[in-house]
Motif scaffolding. Sequence first.
Motif, short mmCIF file in Angstrom:
data_model
loop_
_atom_site.label_atom_id
_atom_site.label_comp_id
_atom_site.label_asym_id
_atom_site.label_seq_id
_atom_site.Cartn_x
_atom_site.Cartn_y
_atom_site.Cartn_z
N GLU A 49 0.83 -1.21 0.00
CA GLU A 49 0.00 0.00 0.00
C GLU A 49 0.87 1.26 0.00
N ALA A 50 1.96 1.24 0.75
CA ALA A 50 2.89 2.38 0.73
C ALA A 50 3.48 2.56 -0.67
N MET A 51 3.77 1.46 -1.34
CA MET A 51 4.31 1.54 -2.70
C MET A 51 3.27 2.11 -3.65
N ARG A 52 2.03 1.74 -3.47
CA ARG A 52 0.96 2.29 -4.32
C ARG A 52 0.84 3.81 -4.12
N LYS A 53 0.94 4.24 -2.88
CA LYS A 53 0.87 5.68 -2.60
C LYS A 53 2.06 6.41 -3.22
N LEU A 54 3.24 5.81 -3.12
CA LEU A 54 4.42 6.42 -3.72
C LEU A 54 4.27 6.51 -5.24
#
Length: 182
Positions: A49-54
Amino acid sequence: MAPKLLLHGCCAHCTAYSFKYWQEQGFAVSVYWYNPNIHPFMEHQSRLEAMRKLSAEMGFELITEPSYHMAEYFKNVSANVDGRCRICFDMRLGQTAAYAAGHGYEYFSSSLFISPHQKHQDAVCSAEALAKETGVRFAYADLRKRYSDSRHITKPLDLYRQQYCGCVYSEYERFGKPNSPA
């Protein structure tokens, strides 16, 4: 037209500067998420999810491997716990190089090469061998001195930040009792 590079993303924090670096080198960069080493599963999902936000913030294409491959990961590393990092690199970078080969990428690399916490030379050896095996060129840069730059990019984004490499072995090494048997 810019050469295409598939960047394996180990986590959002390491990917931020790595993506920027390769883009500045003139590559058309896509990020590939394949990390069956990350446990437990909810930790994997938090990092994804953090990667998607990035990806949304930095505007890069994020390709996610739909299969988690947890059982395969444990099968591969359980027979050689001391050599698990190289096995893990072979697995993750192997999947990345194979995807790159099958989807028209000329190069592959990984955000692993920015982390001072990884067994850097093992990851390099793995990537070099996989480049020969797949015919996709390995783009290498030792970005460890830029690790803090990546953190400066991601800190204002308030992304989830992990406390260990990802595997249960590293979690134990980070949080386990110093004199406990492994």
